[in-house]
Every structure is written in structure tokens, then in C-alpha cells.
Design a protein around this motif. Sequence first.
Motif, PDB file in Angstrom:
ATOM      1  N   GLN A 161     -41.739  40.360 -10.262  1.00  0.00           N
ATOM      2  CA  GLN A 161     -42.275  40.022 -11.581  1.00  0.00           C
ATOM      3  C   GLN A 161     -41.415  38.954 -12.251  1.00  0.00           C
ATOM      4  O   GLN A 161     -40.198  38.910 -12.057  1.00  0.00           O
ATOM      5  CB  GLN A 161     -42.324  41.280 -12.443  1.00  0.00           C
ATOM      6  N   THR A 163     -39.241  36.801 -14.862  1.00  0.00           N
ATOM      7  CA  THR A 163     -38.286  37.001 -15.952  1.00  0.00           C
ATOM      8  C   THR A 163     -38.104  35.632 -16.601  1.00  0.00           C
ATOM      9  O   THR A 163     -38.958  34.764 -16.440  1.00  0.00           O
ATOM     10  CB  THR A 163     -36.961  37.596 -15.422  1.00  0.00           C
ATOM     11  N   GLY A 448     -42.954  39.626 -20.197  1.00  0.00           N
ATOM     12  CA  GLY A 448     -42.696  40.798 -21.027  1.00  0.00           C
ATOM     13  C   GLY A 448     -41.899  40.470 -22.281  1.00  0.00           C
ATOM     14  O   GLY A 448     -42.176  39.485 -22.973  1.00  0.00           O
ATOM     15  N   ARG A 449     -40.870  41.276 -22.552  1.00  0.00           N
ATOM     16  CA  ARG A 449     -40.027  41.087 -23.734  1.00  0.00           C
ATOM     17  C   ARG A 449     -38.749  40.314 -23.415  1.00  0.00           C
ATOM     18  O   ARG A 449     -37.769  40.380 -24.161  1.00  0.00           O
ATOM     19  CB  ARG A 449     -39.645  42.445 -24.338  1.00  0.00           C
TER      20      ARG A 449
END
Length: 483
Positions: A161, A163, A448-449
Motif C-alpha cells: 500500500q 505511503t 491514508g492519514r
Amino acid sequence: MSTIRVYEGYESPLSTRYASKEMQFLFSDQHKFATWRQLWVWLAKAEQSLGLDITNEQITEMQDNVNSIDFEAAAAEERLTRHDVMAHVHVFAKQCPKAAAIIHLGATSCYVGDNTDLLILRDAIDLLLPRLASIIFSLKNFAIKYKSQPTLGFTHLQPAQLTTVGKRTCLWIQDLLMDERALRRCREDLRCRGVKGTTGTQASFLQLFNGDGEKVIQLDKLVTKLAGFEKSYAVTGQTYSRKVDVEIIGALSSLGTSIHKMCSDLRLLASRKEIEEPFESSQIGSSAMPYKRNPMRSERCCALARHLITLFSNAANTHATQWLERTLDDSANRRLTLSEAFLAADAALMTLLNISQGLVVYPKVIERHIAQELPFMSTENVIMAMVKAGADRQVCHEKIRVLSQEAGAQVKQYGKDNDLVERIRKDPYFEPILNKLDEILDAQTFTGRACAQVDDFLTEEIEPLLEKYKESLKTIQTVQLNI
């Protein structure tokens, strides 16, 4: 210095190539033996203040000769006596005839040896901590700049995933924050050996003061204060516990693991041409392949870090094998281990600071790598979008599976680019979401965050730490490597 001594005798690469002049000085003979002499001055001052017959003239004579060490005379004395401390006592006494009778009064060799080591360890940690803070500061700025730059994450060294470059940088910083904390704790816990006598019982000093134990206690406190420590170790054998060395070398060894991990990551990223360390215009990457830009700084850091990591076992085994109040088999080992640990840590940090101040990111390369993998990663999002548009999930899943296998074959069997997205665009089945496909494939939506985590980490963890070093960070300079 003769040519023979320079080129036909061994010299440590830590001093000739890697470590800073400041750290080298701390472990130099000049600093070591001048500190011995200063400890004798402090002892005389403390003993005088508690009533022993020591004059100001004697103390002044000693103080005036602290730095004027006759190394050749000391070496000649040691060949005769086979005792380094007594050799220097004799030489110092010849330079200070008025004070000769009171030099080293009541002390044992470890009074100067161990207290000097503790003073050097203290100053060496004080030299490393601002260097470490400077690296954290540089990496913080790098993380902020690239906090929103999507990049492939990796697990098992396989694409995973997404980053962001900034979030990955925070992983490096977090390790360094732990190293700063460990070193700072070592520094805060460090104490003076003080004046404890030959087996730590202070018997010789009790005799000097005619059985007055309170004066012996005061003597220990006075010398400790003169040496710049708040406390001395409450109990010692002949030496301070070598457990102290274990803690300090342990912290440095742990720092080595952080440096090695970060620089290994940079070497992998350099291989992918995503991030590179600084590369000077005249730098040569390879003697045979002129086009190469080898990550030599990161490789140097890894090499030094591995040496640093191995030194922990020396410190641990030395402590484990100290019999009763002390044995001398720690001496030769500690001469190597303590100095090399700090010199290696210093060299690695200086190199890492140079790296962190000049990291170069290639977003287009990163985007290309993402484009090769993101279509596969986005299949779940495509399925969800189709279901929202009224499709049957199982039918959609099978469609995506078949197209993914076809695209995968193009990549693996024919070395072509991943064309899954184009296959989806050309398949009428996916017409309900084609106008949303670019949005579904936006790399920013897959991180994501990560960006928010960088901001949170900066506020909660990094800035409070850097506040402790705000004065030293005002004078931070760009580091250039000499070799």
C-alpha cells in the motif's frame, strides 16, 4: 612527525579519515593526561580546604603545568616502572618540585584513570547529542517538504500500500528520537567516581584525616563538584562499575542500528532512482563505470554502524568478567572500545548529517513506479465503485481478476508496462464508472492519514525534542566531507 611513523606504522582510519577533530581531541593523549593532572589539582585543593598541609604555592605550581606534558619523559618512565599512572606522577613531580610530595596524595590509579574516563564520556556524549539533534532537524524539514508525496510502500521488499516520502522519513526520525533519549539518559545518569581508594573503601583517605569519616565524605563531594558532576557513585570497587560502560556503549550501539536501517533504506531507494544522497559535481562513482552514482555516504554509514554495533559485546563481556573489586583485563579492551565507539558514532553522525542536508527526491520516477503498481492496488476501489453504480460484486470481481491476469502477463512475460487501466477503459462493462476512474486512481487517495501523521508527529514528538537544542541548532552548518 617522521615519514616512517606516518606511512609505515598503523593509524586508525577513525582518526585519519572519519571522526571529527573535536571528538579526536577528547580521546587524545594530550587531553587524557592533562585531565589526570587537573584531577590531581582538584584533589589537592579539596584536601587543602579540609585541613591538610598543602599550600597555595604548591597548587599554583601544579595548575601552571597541567598542559605542559613531557610525553617522551613519561614514556621512558613507563618503560622503567611498567605503570602508566606512576610514570606520569614522576614526570609531573619533576615539573612541580614544590608540589611533588602531595601529588596523588591518598589516591589510587583509578582516581585519575576512571574519573578521566567519566569526564571524557560526559563530554563525548555532549558532543554527539547536538549532532543527533541537527540530523533530526534536517530530516524534519525534509519530511515536511515531502509529507504529501505518494510513494510505494514495501513489505517483504514487495510493493505494498502507498505511503508518502515524508511519512517514511518520520519512521527514521522516530528511531533517532529514541536514540537521543537513550543517550540523554546516559548523560543524566553519569556520575563521578570521586575519591574512593584502592578497593572503594576510602581507607587511605580515612587515615589522612585521622579517622574523620565526615571529612572523607566532604572530600568526595568537593572533588565531584570540582569535576562538574552533581553526584559520585555511592559505592565502587577499585573502579566504577563497568555496567556504566555497558549502558553507554549499548546506547551508541543502538544508535548504530538506527543509522544502518535508515542508510540501508536510502541505498535501496537509490537503486530505484527515487531518492539519492548528495553527489558532488567532481565525484567519481566508479573507476570503471563513469555513469554510476554510488551511495557511498550511506554505505560508509552502514560500515561504521556495523562496527559500532559489534562493540557492544566487548563492553558487555568486560563487565561480566570483572572479578570481585576489579581485574586489569578490562584495560586494553576499554582503550579500544570506548574510543572507537564514540569516534565511530561521531563519524557516522557527521556523514548522516551531510546526507540529511542534501537528499534529492525524483518525483517523476516515483510516480512512474506507482503507475506500474497502482492499477493492481486499486482493483478493490474499482469494484466498490461499480457496486455503488449497481453492479454485482461477484461478476465485477471476476472481470477484474481476468483483466488483472492479462495485464500481469504483459508485465512479467513481455516486460511491458502495466496496462490494466487501459483494459478497464476499453471494456464496456466498466462504462458506469469511467468518468470517475481518474479520481479512483488518484495516488493521494491511497495514502491514508500519512500526511496528517507527519503533522501530528512533528507537533507531538519532534518539536518538543528540538526545543531542548534550540541554541545549538541556531549555529547548525552545512557539513562537507573531507574524504
